[in-house]
Scaffold this motif. Structure first.
Motif, PDB file in Angstrom:
ATOM      1  N   MET A   1     -96.822  49.675  -1.722  1.00 27.41           N
ATOM      2  CA  MET A   1     -95.785  48.650  -2.229  1.00 27.41           C
ATOM      3  C   MET A   1     -94.266  48.732  -1.851  1.00 27.41           C
ATOM      4  N   LYS A   2     -93.964  47.529  -1.183  1.00 30.77           N
ATOM      5  CA  LYS A   2     -92.682  47.634  -0.713  1.00 30.77           C
ATOM      6  C   LYS A   2     -91.683  46.949  -1.660  1.00 30.77           C
ATOM      7  N   HIS A   3     -92.081  45.945  -2.544  1.00 24.05           N
ATOM      8  CA  HIS A   3     -91.336  45.322  -3.273  1.00 24.05           C
ATOM      9  C   HIS A   3     -91.637  45.420  -4.789  1.00 24.05           C
ATOM     10  N   LEU A   4     -90.460  45.884  -5.355  1.00 30.48           N
ATOM     11  CA  LEU A   4     -90.934  46.289  -6.723  1.00 30.48           C
ATOM     12  C   LEU A   4     -90.190  45.223  -8.052  1.00 30.48           C
ATOM     13  N   GLU A   5     -89.321  44.770  -7.276  1.00 31.54           N
ATOM     14  CA  GLU A   5     -88.551  43.658  -8.247  1.00 31.54           C
ATOM     15  C   GLU A   5     -89.671  42.650  -8.964  1.00 31.54           C
ATOM     16  N   GLY A   6     -89.623  42.765 -10.163  1.00 36.17           N
ATOM     17  CA  GLY A   6     -90.568  41.569 -10.860  1.00 36.17           C
ATOM     18  C   GLY A   6     -91.945  42.221 -11.135  1.00 36.17           C
ATOM     19  N   ALA A   7     -92.141  43.289 -10.422  1.00 35.66           N
ATOM     20  CA  ALA A   7     -93.705  43.799 -10.487  1.00 35.66           C
ATOM     21  C   ALA A   7     -93.840  44.738 -11.933  1.00 35.66           C
ATOM     22  N   VAL A   8     -94.714  44.604 -12.417  1.00 39.69           N
ATOM     23  CA  VAL A   8     -95.195  45.073 -13.808  1.00 39.69           C
ATOM     24  C   VAL A   8     -95.742  46.523 -13.693  1.00 39.69           C
ATOM     25  N   ALA A   9     -94.683  47.545 -14.381  1.00 41.12           N
ATOM     26  CA  ALA A   9     -95.314  49.099 -14.520  1.00 41.12           C
ATOM     27  C   ALA A   9     -95.759  49.461 -15.897  1.00 41.12           C
ATOM     28  N   VAL A  10     -96.961  49.959 -16.000  1.00 42.84           N
ATOM     29  CA  VAL A  10     -97.389  50.872 -17.229  1.00 42.84           C
ATOM     30  C   VAL A  10     -97.301  52.172 -17.042  1.00 42.84           C
ATOM     31  N   ILE A  11     -96.442  52.639 -18.152  1.00 46.85           N
ATOM     32  CA  ILE A  11     -96.170  54.075 -18.194  1.00 46.85           C
ATOM     33  C   ILE A  11     -96.743  54.854 -19.421  1.00 46.85           C
ATOM     34  N   THR A  12     -97.421  55.631 -19.321  1.00 42.44           N
ATOM     35  CA  THR A  12     -97.813  56.670 -20.650  1.00 42.44           C
ATOM     36  C   THR A  12     -96.973  57.478 -20.702  1.00 42.44           C
ATOM     37  N   GLY A  13     -96.823  58.094 -22.145  1.00 44.90           N
ATOM     38  CA  GLY A  13     -95.930  59.148 -22.230  1.00 44.90           C
ATOM     39  C   GLY A  13     -94.533  58.697 -22.113  1.00 44.90           C
ATOM     40  N   ALA A  14     -94.242  57.218 -22.150  1.00 43.50           N
ATOM     41  CA  ALA A  14     -93.029  56.807 -21.860  1.00 43.50           C
ATOM     42  C   ALA A  14     -91.823  56.921 -22.910  1.00 43.50           C
ATOM     43  N   ALA A  15     -92.200  57.796 -23.799  1.00 40.64           N
ATOM     44  CA  ALA A  15     -91.052  57.799 -25.129  1.00 40.64           C
ATOM     45  C   ALA A  15     -90.128  59.108 -24.614  1.00 40.64           C
ATOM     46  N   SER A  16     -90.232  59.758 -23.532  1.00 41.83           N
ATOM     47  CA  SER A  16     -89.657  61.139 -23.531  1.00 41.83           C
ATOM     48  C   SER A  16     -89.773  61.412 -22.067  1.00 41.83           C
ATOM     49  N   GLY A  17     -88.861  62.186 -21.683  1.00 44.09           N
ATOM     50  CA  GLY A  17     -88.950  63.132 -20.444  1.00 44.09           C
ATOM     51  C   GLY A  17     -89.229  62.362 -19.163  1.00 44.09           C
ATOM     52  N   ILE A  18     -90.201  62.798 -18.413  1.00 50.98           N
ATOM     53  CA  ILE A  18     -90.576  62.245 -17.156  1.00 50.98           C
ATOM     54  C   ILE A  18     -90.820  60.541 -17.218  1.00 50.98           C
ATOM     55  N   GLY A  19     -91.644  60.415 -18.241  1.00 51.65           N
ATOM     56  CA  GLY A  19     -92.107  58.960 -18.394  1.00 51.65           C
ATOM     57  C   GLY A  19     -90.962  58.126 -18.726  1.00 51.65           C
ATOM     58  N   ARG A  20     -89.871  58.671 -19.509  1.00 49.75           N
ATOM     59  CA  ARG A  20     -88.766  57.771 -19.736  1.00 49.75           C
ATOM     60  C   ARG A  20     -88.023  57.779 -18.426  1.00 49.75           C
ATOM     61  N   GLY A  21     -87.634  58.671 -17.875  1.00 54.61           N
ATOM     62  CA  GLY A  21     -86.716  58.827 -16.525  1.00 54.61           C
ATOM     63  C   GLY A  21     -87.436  57.760 -15.833  1.00 54.61           C
ATOM     64  N   THR A  22     -88.917  57.617 -15.542  1.00 58.59           N
ATOM     65  CA  THR A  22     -89.514  56.799 -14.496  1.00 58.59           C
ATOM     66  C   THR A  22     -89.293  55.452 -14.994  1.00 58.59           C
ATOM     67  N   ALA A  23     -89.211  55.237 -16.259  1.00 58.61           N
ATOM     68  CA  ALA A  23     -89.128  53.794 -16.842  1.00 58.61           C
ATOM     69  C   ALA A  23     -87.826  53.293 -16.352  1.00 58.61           C
ATOM     70  N   GLN A  24     -86.727  54.161 -16.667  1.00 63.21           N
ATOM     71  CA  GLN A  24     -85.359  54.015 -16.169  1.00 63.21           C
ATOM     72  C   GLN A  24     -85.247  53.777 -14.925  1.00 63.21           C
ATOM     73  N   ALA A  25     -85.680  54.629 -13.908  1.00 62.63           N
ATOM     74  CA  ALA A  25     -85.787  54.216 -12.345  1.00 62.63           C
ATOM     75  C   ALA A  25     -86.393  52.770 -12.275  1.00 62.63           C
ATOM     76  N   PHE A  26     -87.479  52.608 -12.842  1.00 59.90           N
ATOM     77  CA  PHE A  26     -88.134  51.421 -12.167  1.00 59.90           C
ATOM     78  C   PHE A  26     -87.320  50.268 -13.078  1.00 59.90           C
ATOM     79  N   ALA A  27     -86.738  50.445 -14.155  1.00 60.21           N
ATOM     80  CA  ALA A  27     -86.103  49.154 -14.715  1.00 60.21           C
ATOM     81  C   ALA A  27     -84.963  48.888 -13.589  1.00 60.21           C
ATOM     82  N   GLU A  28     -84.418  50.063 -13.045  1.00 62.28           N
ATOM     83  CA  GLU A  28     -83.041  49.707 -12.203  1.00 62.28           C
ATOM     84  C   GLU A  28     -83.612  49.177 -10.808  1.00 62.28           C
ATOM     85  N   ARG A  29     -84.812  49.177 -10.672  1.00 68.77           N
ATOM     86  CA  ARG A  29     -85.443  48.188  -9.415  1.00 68.77           C
ATOM     87  C   ARG A  29     -85.763  46.765  -9.867  1.00 68.77           C
ATOM     88  N   GLY A  30     -85.572  46.338 -11.249  1.00 67.65           N
ATOM     89  CA  GLY A  30     -85.910  45.223 -11.742  1.00 67.65           C
ATOM     90  C   GLY A  30     -87.315  45.086 -12.143  1.00 67.65           C
TER      91      GLY A  30
END
Ligand code: NAI
Length: 281
Positions: A1-30
């Motif tokens: 996947m080259k284009h992340l802007e607007g794409a939809v990501a599902v993350i489990t274990g998202a309330a803490s730690g790596i899941g939360r950090g990944t959510a943050q990084a995804f949000a920074e990509r729109g």
């Protein structure tokens, strides 16, 4: 996947730690986010933080060891955004440190139910619908450096993470063999500063902690405390998706231990005792 802007990501274990950090990084990509976790208060707090920053986010309280709950999570994600492009099967727990014969069946069921079956449910509930959607997509399963080596600690966790590496390789090959537009990665982190040591905060009827177990937990916590920031891991996941890399290592300098294990296998020697190396300075 080259284009992340607007794409939809599902993350489990998202309330803490790596899941939360990944959510943050995804949000920074729109990206738009579907965050799932078993811990409602922590989940709502994280969602409120993202909403305050204008991130497009929905959430669902889910126990990933429950097959029906993960099916419902997929229904919820598609109902919310009409598509799913990235799934991070990340929720995981670790047991207290005992010899392998000392665990109860409850201990085995708890860890394998979340770490192994949680990933299996994520694959089963999402991948067929993502393939039918016909869009490029990516599945990231969180294993561990412990999924590549063996040692004398937390044996159920180690078994579960070896399984996640193997399941991820199967997923990768099955997708390639069918010419799918989906890709797969397995994330194998070393120490990361998260709340993993307190995993049993979400366990029903968690057995009481003996003094000896408290001490081993403290030692494990010391390792975690010197780990890297979860947001850094999230950024590595983003890069891995864009660059289409399968094995995502946070501590590549530890990989000699993996070679030592495979050398012993190739040479027919006794298993190499791998130790989690000294934390990154
Ligand atoms: P964490 O404890 O900070 O986050 C894990 C999240 O998963 C928590 O929000 C927890 O509520 C959630 N969770 C637990 N059981 C669940 C269930 N049944 N259903 C849904 N959600 C559930 O820990 P961390 O470190 O962020 O863990 C994330 C993943 O990273 C795990 O799979 C873990 O094994 C893996 N990992 C962590 C390492 C570390 O050093 N922190 C190293 C290697 C792998």
């Amino acid at each position: 996947m080259k284009h992340l802007e607007g794409a939809v990501a599902v993350i489990t274990g998202a309330a803490s730690g790596i899941g939360r950090g990944t959510a943050q990084a995804f949000a920074e990509r729109g990206m738009r986010l579907v965050l799932a976790d078993i811990e409602p208060a922590a989940l709502h707090k994280v969602v409120a933080e993202f909403e305050a920053k204008g991130v497009s986010v929905v959430s669902s309280c889910v126990d990933v060891s429950d097959a029906n709950a993960v099916d419902s999570l997929a229904d919820f994600a598609y109902a919310s955004f009409g598509q799913v492009n990235v799934v991070c099967n990340n929720a995981g727990v670790i047991e207290n440190n005992l010899a392998i014969w000392e665990y109860s069946t409850d201990d085995w069921n708890w860890v394998l139910g979340i770490n192994l079956m949680g990933v299996a449910h994520g694959i089963r509930s999402f991948v067929p619908r993502m393939i039918d959607g016909g869009e490029p997509g990516h599945v990231v399963n969180t294993a561990s450096f412990g999924g590549l080596i063996c040692g004398s600690a937390t044996p159920i966790y180690i078994a579960s993470k070896h399984a996640v590496v193997a399941m991820s390789e199967s997923l990768y090959h099955d997708l390639k063999a069918r010419g799918s537009k989906l890709n797969a990665s397995v994330l194998c982190p070393g120490w990361v500063r998260t709340s993993i040591v307190e995993s049993d905060r979400n366990r029903n009827n968690a057995p009481p902690l003996s003094e000896k177990l408290s001490r081993t937990r403290q030692r494990f916590q010391q390792g975690v405390n010197t780990g890297i920031d979860p947001h850094e891991v999230g950024a590595m996941v983003v890069d891995g998706i864009i660059e289409e890399r399968f094995y995502l290592h946070t501590h590549p300098e530890w990989l000699d231990q993996v070679s030592a294990r495979f050398d012993a296998i190739k040479d027919g020697k006794s298993p190499a005792l791998c130790r989690i190396p000294n934390p990154k300075k």
